[in-house]
Design a protein around this motif. Structure first.
Motif, PDB file in Angstrom:
ATOM      1  N   LEU A 136       0.860  -1.175   0.000  1.00 16.60           N
ATOM      2  CA  LEU A 136       0.000   0.000   0.000  1.00 16.60           C
ATOM      3  C   LEU A 136       0.897   1.226   0.000  1.00 16.60           C
ATOM      4  O   LEU A 136       1.782   1.362   0.846  1.00 16.60           O
ATOM      5  CB  LEU A 136      -0.913   0.021   1.221  1.00 16.60           C
ATOM      6  CG  LEU A 136      -1.915   1.182   1.229  1.00 16.60           C
ATOM      7  CD1 LEU A 136      -3.083   0.867   0.306  1.00 16.60           C
ATOM      8  CD2 LEU A 136      -2.425   1.476   2.643  1.00 16.60           C
ATOM      9  N   LEU A 137       0.684   2.133  -0.954  1.00 18.99           N
ATOM     10  CA  LEU A 137       1.512   3.325  -1.128  1.00 18.99           C
ATOM     11  C   LEU A 137       0.688   4.561  -0.760  1.00 18.99           C
ATOM     12  O   LEU A 137      -0.371   4.810  -1.350  1.00 18.99           O
ATOM     13  CB  LEU A 137       1.983   3.416  -2.580  1.00 18.99           C
ATOM     14  CG  LEU A 137       2.829   2.231  -3.072  1.00 18.99           C
ATOM     15  CD1 LEU A 137       2.904   2.228  -4.589  1.00 18.99           C
ATOM     16  CD2 LEU A 137       4.220   2.281  -2.463  1.00 18.99           C
ATOM     17  N   VAL A 138       1.184   5.340   0.187  1.00 20.66           N
ATOM     18  CA  VAL A 138       0.432   6.487   0.704  1.00 20.66           C
ATOM     19  C   VAL A 138       1.249   7.758   0.481  1.00 20.66           C
ATOM     20  O   VAL A 138       2.380   7.878   0.974  1.00 20.66           O
ATOM     21  CB  VAL A 138       0.114   6.306   2.203  1.00 20.66           C
ATOM     22  CG1 VAL A 138      -0.763   7.460   2.700  1.00 20.66           C
ATOM     23  CG2 VAL A 138      -0.581   4.972   2.452  1.00 20.66           C
ATOM     24  N   HIS A 139       0.685   8.690  -0.255  1.00 18.09           N
ATOM     25  CA  HIS A 139       1.394   9.938  -0.587  1.00 18.09           C
ATOM     26  C   HIS A 139       1.304  10.944   0.549  1.00 18.09           C
ATOM     27  O   HIS A 139       0.644  10.727   1.567  1.00 18.09           O
ATOM     28  CB  HIS A 139       0.826  10.531  -1.882  1.00 18.09           C
ATOM     29  CG  HIS A 139      -0.601  10.977  -1.754  1.00 18.09           C
ATOM     30  ND1 HIS A 139      -0.966  12.151  -1.134  1.00 18.09           N
ATOM     31  CD2 HIS A 139      -1.763  10.401  -2.183  1.00 18.09           C
ATOM     32  CE1 HIS A 139      -2.292  12.293  -1.189  1.00 18.09           C
ATOM     33  NE2 HIS A 139      -2.796  11.237  -1.808  1.00 18.09           N
ATOM     34  N   GLY A 140       1.936  12.092   0.342  1.00 17.62           N
ATOM     35  CA  GLY A 140       1.992  13.125   1.359  1.00 17.62           C
ATOM     36  C   GLY A 140       1.145  14.338   1.047  1.00 17.62           C
ATOM     37  O   GLY A 140       0.290  14.335   0.147  1.00 17.62           O
ATOM     38  N   PHE A 141       1.403  15.403   1.784  1.00 12.91           N
ATOM     39  CA  PHE A 141       0.641  16.647   1.698  1.00 12.91           C
ATOM     40  C   PHE A 141       0.750  17.273   0.314  1.00 12.91           C
ATOM     41  O   PHE A 141       1.831  17.322  -0.282  1.00 12.91           O
ATOM     42  CB  PHE A 141       1.180  17.625   2.753  1.00 12.91           C
ATOM     43  CG  PHE A 141       0.493  18.956   2.778  1.00 12.91           C
ATOM     44  CD1 PHE A 141      -0.764  19.095   3.329  1.00 12.91           C
ATOM     45  CD2 PHE A 141       1.115  20.077   2.260  1.00 12.91           C
ATOM     46  CE1 PHE A 141      -1.392  20.326   3.362  1.00 12.91           C
ATOM     47  CE2 PHE A 141       0.498  21.317   2.285  1.00 12.91           C
ATOM     48  CZ  PHE A 141      -0.765  21.434   2.839  1.00 12.91           C
ATOM     49  N   ALA A 142      -0.384  17.752  -0.208  1.00 12.64           N
ATOM     50  CA  ALA A 142      -0.443  18.440  -1.508  1.00 12.64           C
ATOM     51  C   ALA A 142       0.006  17.548  -2.654  1.00 12.64           C
ATOM     52  O   ALA A 142       0.488  18.045  -3.674  1.00 12.64           O
ATOM     53  CB  ALA A 142       0.358  19.741  -1.481  1.00 12.64           C
ATOM     54  N   CYS A 143      -0.128  16.238  -2.492  1.00 11.03           N
ATOM     55  CA  CYS A 143       0.263  15.295  -3.544  1.00 11.03           C
ATOM     56  C   CYS A 143      -0.918  14.390  -3.885  1.00 11.03           C
ATOM     57  O   CYS A 143      -2.013  14.548  -3.345  1.00 11.03           O
ATOM     58  CB  CYS A 143       1.451  14.454  -3.093  1.00 11.03           C
ATOM     59  SG  CYS A 143       2.988  15.393  -2.869  1.00 11.03           S
ATOM     60  N   ASN A 144      -0.706  13.447  -4.794  1.00  5.27           N
ATOM     61  CA  ASN A 144      -1.681  12.404  -5.072  1.00  5.27           C
ATOM     62  C   ASN A 144      -0.930  11.129  -5.441  1.00  5.27           C
ATOM     63  O   ASN A 144       0.297  11.084  -5.350  1.00  5.27           O
ATOM     64  CB  ASN A 144      -2.682  12.832  -6.161  1.00  5.27           C
ATOM     65  CG  ASN A 144      -2.024  13.150  -7.496  1.00  5.27           C
ATOM     66  OD1 ASN A 144      -1.077  12.498  -7.931  1.00  5.27           O
ATOM     67  ND2 ASN A 144      -2.506  14.191  -8.176  1.00  5.27           N
ATOM     68  N   ARG A 145      -1.652  10.105  -5.849  1.00  2.00           N
ATOM     69  CA  ARG A 145      -1.034   8.801  -6.074  1.00  2.00           C
ATOM     70  C   ARG A 145       0.018   8.810  -7.185  1.00  2.00           C
ATOM     71  O   ARG A 145       0.877   7.930  -7.247  1.00  2.00           O
ATOM     72  CB  ARG A 145      -2.118   7.752  -6.379  1.00  2.00           C
ATOM     73  CG  ARG A 145      -2.833   7.970  -7.698  1.00  2.00           C
ATOM     74  CD  ARG A 145      -3.992   7.007  -7.899  1.00  2.00           C
ATOM     75  NE  ARG A 145      -3.616   5.603  -7.793  1.00  2.00           N
ATOM     76  CZ  ARG A 145      -3.045   4.914  -8.747  1.00  2.00           C
ATOM     77  NH1 ARG A 145      -2.722   5.507  -9.896  1.00  2.00           N
ATOM     78  NH2 ARG A 145      -2.771   3.637  -8.581  1.00  2.00           N
ATOM     79  N   GLY A 146      -0.022   9.814  -8.063  1.00  2.07           N
ATOM     80  CA  GLY A 146       0.985   9.920  -9.104  1.00  2.07           C
ATOM     81  C   GLY A 146       2.393  10.073  -8.555  1.00  2.07           C
ATOM     82  O   GLY A 146       3.377   9.847  -9.268  1.00  2.07           O
ATOM     83  N   ARG A 147       2.484  10.440  -7.272  1.00  5.68           N
ATOM     84  CA  ARG A 147       3.791  10.552  -6.612  1.00  5.68           C
ATOM     85  C   ARG A 147       4.566   9.244  -6.682  1.00  5.68           C
ATOM     86  O   ARG A 147       5.796   9.236  -6.682  1.00  5.68           O
ATOM     87  CB  ARG A 147       3.554  10.945  -5.141  1.00  5.68           C
ATOM     88  CG  ARG A 147       4.820  11.202  -4.345  1.00  5.68           C
ATOM     89  CD  ARG A 147       5.381  12.543  -4.739  1.00  5.68           C
ATOM     90  NE  ARG A 147       6.733  12.731  -4.190  1.00  5.68           N
ATOM     91  CZ  ARG A 147       7.841  12.344  -4.805  1.00  5.68           C
ATOM     92  NH1 ARG A 147       7.792  11.735  -5.971  1.00  5.68           N
ATOM     93  NH2 ARG A 147       9.017  12.575  -4.278  1.00  5.68           N
ATOM     94  N   TRP A 148       3.837   8.123  -6.743  1.00  2.00           N
ATOM     95  CA  TRP A 148       4.454   6.802  -6.685  1.00  2.00           C
ATOM     96  C   TRP A 148       4.564   6.135  -8.047  1.00  2.00           C
ATOM     97  O   TRP A 148       4.818   4.923  -8.120  1.00  2.00           O
ATOM     98  CB  TRP A 148       3.632   5.899  -5.761  1.00  2.00           C
ATOM     99  CG  TRP A 148       3.592   6.330  -4.337  1.00  2.00           C
ATOM    100  CD1 TRP A 148       2.555   6.969  -3.709  1.00  2.00           C
ATOM    101  CD2 TRP A 148       4.607   6.152  -3.350  1.00  2.00           C
ATOM    102  NE1 TRP A 148       2.870   7.197  -2.385  1.00  2.00           N
ATOM    103  CE2 TRP A 148       4.128   6.707  -2.143  1.00  2.00           C
ATOM    104  CE3 TRP A 148       5.887   5.579  -3.373  1.00  2.00           C
ATOM    105  CZ2 TRP A 148       4.879   6.707  -0.965  1.00  2.00           C
ATOM    106  CZ3 TRP A 148       6.634   5.569  -2.209  1.00  2.00           C
ATOM    107  CH2 TRP A 148       6.133   6.123  -1.018  1.00  2.00           C
TER     108      TRP A 148
END
Length: 288
Positions: A99-111
């Motif tokens: 499970l991949l969890v992004h951070g503040f002001a981001c979305n799943r595209g971060r991963w």
């Protein structure tokens, strides 16, 4: 929501740069696009006074160069335009899940980079885009639980949980709410998560930014997680002082010459995930 806001931001940056270039010359237009890099530079310079011992100028310079590229990749391409380029991967017969969890002001595209590599390895993964974008971190617990349950139903085991930045606090909020419903504790990897808050949260907007401030009551009441590998860097321009990224009892991994966004691109963090998927555990803290 974050993807839409970031598309607007990218188009606004391009429009302003085009306007400046048209009025004053295209060299000035290109310099306007580079203002983002200048703001980042200020964030790295202040670490010389915030962190003790202070990171060397050479480390900060290296971190800044790579951070400019990493942040542009995230905020100008992957998150605004490629949020769903790598859909969740739940192949039949998969025995491992992440499970991949992004951070503040981001979305799943971060991963996106990690998701592409996990797909090639045949590892199942779920990566939610946490909403509301600027709401309470507690609001993300249900979406995280849904992702965990999807992976458990497929693989028959608790997935490895990976989080960047605020995502580490979202996992702790999820564990507070849903932990008693799981027989197995998760293996967690956090990358630059403000486990003890961060000075920079004072500049953020929304309930989640307020929760990440140093000394916040919400943060003081948040329980920890039992099995954590915490990656941190003295060159983190977002989560600082640097030691705030290390929760009590975690296995701490220091990376030098790496900025906040660059942590997701580190080979050391990826290798740690592979170790976790292999079922082994790093029993003692170590410096990388």
């Amino acid at each position: 929501m974050n993807g839409r806001l970031q598309r607007i931001w990218v188009l606004l940056r391009l429009a302003v740069a085009a306007g400046v270039g048209w009025r004053f010359g295209w060299a000035w237009g290109l310099l306007t696009l580079g203002l983002h890099a200048a703001v980042l530079a200020a964030g790295f310079v202040q670490l010389r006074w915030v962190n003790r011992p202070a990171p060397a100028w050479g480390q900060l310079l290296r971190a800044w160069v790579h951070e400019v590229a990493a942040s542009e990749l995230a905020f100008s391409w992957r998150q605004p335009w490629r949020e769903w380029a790598e859909p969740d991967h739940l192949p039949a017969g998969a025995t491992q899940g992440v499970l991949l969890v992004h951070g503040f002001a981001c979305n799943r595209g971060r991963w996106n980079g990690w998701m592409e590599r996990l797909r090639e390895l045949g590892v199942a993964f779920v990566a939610p885009s946490l909403e509301p974008a600027f709401g309470s971190i507690d609001d993300y617990a249900e979406e995280i639980e849904a992702g965990v349950r999807r992976l458990q139903a497929l693989t028959g085991r608790m997935p490895v949980l990976c989080a960047h930045s605020m995502g580490g606090l979202a996992l702790r909020a999820w564990w507070r709410r849903f932990g008693t419903g799981h027989a197995q504790a998760p293996r967690v990897i956090t990358l630059g998560s403000p486990h003890q808050g961060t000075r920079m949260a004072a500049l953020g907007l929304g309930a989640n930014a307020a929760q990440m401030r140093r000394g916040s009551r919400w943060l003081a009441e948040l329980p920890g997680l039992p099995d954590v590998d915490a990656f941190w860097t003295p060159c983190d321009q977002v989560v600082n002082p640097a030691e705030t990224a290390i929760p009590a009892g975690a296995r701490a991994h220091r990376l030098d010459g790496v900025g906040h966004m660059g942590l997701v691109h580190s080979n050391e963090a990826w290798d740690c995930l592979q170790t976790a998927l292999a079922g082994s555990s790093l029993s003692t803290p170590r410096r990388i």
